[in-house]
Write a protein that holds these residues in place. Structure first.
Motif, short mmCIF file in Angstrom:
data_model
loop_
_atom_site.label_atom_id
_atom_site.label_comp_id
_atom_site.label_asym_id
_atom_site.label_seq_id
_atom_site.Cartn_x
_atom_site.Cartn_y
_atom_site.Cartn_z
N LEU A 1 0.82 -1.21 0.00
CA LEU A 1 0.00 0.00 0.00
C LEU A 1 0.85 1.25 0.00
CD1 LEU A 1 -2.57 -0.94 2.80
CD2 LEU A 1 -2.71 -1.47 0.36
N ARG A 2 0.37 2.28 -0.70
CA ARG A 2 0.93 3.62 -0.57
C ARG A 2 0.02 4.38 0.39
NH1 ARG A 2 0.87 4.80 -5.43
NH2 ARG A 2 3.11 4.62 -5.96
N VAL A 3 0.56 4.72 1.55
CA VAL A 3 -0.25 5.33 2.60
C VAL A 3 -0.62 6.76 2.20
CG1 VAL A 3 -0.39 5.93 5.03
CG2 VAL A 3 0.91 3.90 4.33
N LYS A 4 -1.89 7.10 2.34
CA LYS A 4 -2.38 8.41 1.90
C LYS A 4 -2.89 9.30 3.04
CE LYS A 4 -2.79 9.44 -1.92
NZ LYS A 4 -1.89 10.16 -2.85
N LYS B 1 -8.63 2.31 -3.75
CA LYS B 1 -8.54 3.10 -2.52
C LYS B 1 -9.12 2.26 -1.38
CE LYS B 1 -9.14 7.42 -5.08
NZ LYS B 1 -9.99 8.63 -5.24
N ASP C 1 -0.37 13.06 5.72
CA ASP C 1 -0.32 12.45 4.39
C ASP C 1 1.14 12.13 4.07
OD1 ASP C 1 -0.32 11.70 1.75
OD2 ASP C 1 -1.41 13.46 1.01
N ALA D 1 1.71 3.04 10.02
CA ALA D 1 1.43 3.71 8.75
C ALA D 1 2.07 5.08 8.58
CB ALA D 1 -0.08 3.83 8.58
N TYR E 1 5.04 3.68 2.54
CA TYR E 1 4.50 2.40 2.09
C TYR E 1 4.37 1.44 3.27
CZ TYR E 1 5.75 4.09 -2.57
OH TYR E 1 5.86 4.85 -3.71
N ALA F 1 -5.31 4.14 2.33
CA ALA F 1 -4.17 4.00 1.42
C ALA F 1 -4.64 3.66 0.02
CB ALA F 1 -3.24 2.90 1.94
N SER G 1 2.38 10.60 1.67
CA SER G 1 2.70 10.63 0.23
C SER G 1 3.00 12.04 -0.26
CB SER G 1 1.54 10.05 -0.58
OG SER G 1 0.41 10.92 -0.57
#
Length: 348
Positions: free
Chosen positions: A29-32, A80, A339, A117, A121, A63, A341
């Motif tokens: 996952l790309r943490v958002k 998402k 955030d 998180a 990632y 994420a 990212s």
């Protein structure tokens, strides 16, 4: 990748780390969006023993799927998602009985030594993922976890229609509880807190009345608000001796108090306040995996005002400053969302 590492009391630093490699059944996952929890702040201060350095905090998060689990039929790259952070085994007695929150083998992302998180990632078991509702943004999804904590308590309270409900504590969890109680059509919701600023937020979110115990005779004020009948249900979201006793004394005979807060491990309680009036006290801890999914559905319905809880939106590099602000100026901030990212703006 960058991660915000907890290295000891009041010591948070950005470190470059290797991007995680997903194991069997895991998605990358790309943490958002990550909410900073009150327990994270206590961990940052080194007060609880629940954050063991060096580690990465963060358990309230949403994420984007970078790479789904191998052979996944449920998720695709770009999806998402909201993450339910209690990694349960599914095999122990408690899990088999549906109490995944009480899993005997659980690991909790962002707690103890389990990295969480506050990083760009994270690899997460796909079984913990829920799709972010189309009507929600990532920051809304990050609030699913505190709402789920509140939901576990409200669900235990049973049918609230036409009842008087007292919520003690107007921090993030108390305000989440307030909103979840509101949609169950009670007769009246009263919120109690020592902060007038937080009580103002409670009124804006739908409380019918508020009380500050530092300024009035608490029980007299409740009696006046309820026409002498007191509360059918109290939900305690602070966890200290004074508020625990208030949660019992404020009930009518045979009323029920749900305890969520646990800031103080041991305290004195007048047992006669419980026994003589046939009152009940129930403890609640976190949420089951199923309950978390129910909260995701409620989020998608639009019935919860997430945005009123978000006080600041920050980057990973800005987060240490806000950990300190949450400690020193708790009345000024409710929920801070990070955030990972998003990069910090370049200095001109």
């Amino acid at each position: 990748m960058r991660a915000l590492r907890y290295l000891g009391p009041k010591k948070l630093e950005i470190e470059d780390m290797k991007e995680p490699v997903p194991g069997e059944g895991e998605a990358l996952l790309r943490v958002k969006a990550v909410g900073i929890c009150g327990s994270d702040v206590h961990g940052y201060l080194g007060l609880t023993g629940r954050r063991i350095p060096p580690m990465t905090m963060g358990h309230e998060f949403s994420a984007e799927v970078v790479k789904p689990a191998e052979g996944s039929k449920l998720f695709s790259s770009g999806d998402k998602v909201i993450v339910q952070p209690i990694n349960f085994c599914g095999k122990c007695e408690n899990c088999m009985n549906g109490y995944t929150n009480m899993c005997l083998n659980k690991k909790f992302f962002g707690v103890l030594t389990e990295d969480g998180a506050l990083a760009e990632y994270l690899a997460v078991p796909e079984k913990l993922l829920y799709k972010l509702p189309d009507s929600c943004e990532f920051e809304d999804g990050a609030l699913a976890e505190p709402y789920a904590v509140g939901y576990g308590a409200v669900k235990k309270a049973g049918d609230l229609k036409g009842k008087v409900v007292l919520v003690i504590g107007a921090g993030t969890i108390g305000l989440c509880i307030l909103q979840l109680v509101k949609i169950r059509e009670p007769k009246m919701i009263i919120v109690s807190d020592l902060s007038d600023k937080r009580l103002e937020t409670a009124l804006a979110l739908g409380a019918d009345a508020v009380v500050n115990p530092s300024k009035v005779d608490y029980l007299e004020a409740l009696a006046e608000m309820t026409g002498g009948k007191m509360a059918d249900i109290s939900i305690e979201a602070v966890g200290v001796q004074a508020t625990a006793n208030q949660s019992i004394k404020s009930l009518k005979m045979a009323g029920t108090s749900i305890w969520v807060g646990m800031s103080q491990k041991e305290m004195q309680i007048n047992m006669q306040d419980i026994v003589v009036s046939a009152r009940s006290v129930l403890g609640t801890f976190n949420y089951t995996h199923e309950e978390f999914g129910e909260v995701v559905d409620i989020l998608g319905s639009g019935k919860l005002d997430t945005r009123s809880l978000i006080s600041a939106r920050v980057t990973l590099g800005e987060a240490p400053e806000y950990f300190e602000l949450l400690h020193t100026s708790p009345d000024d901030l409710i929920k801070v969302v990070v955030d990972p990212s998003k990069k910090e703006a370049a200095v001109q």
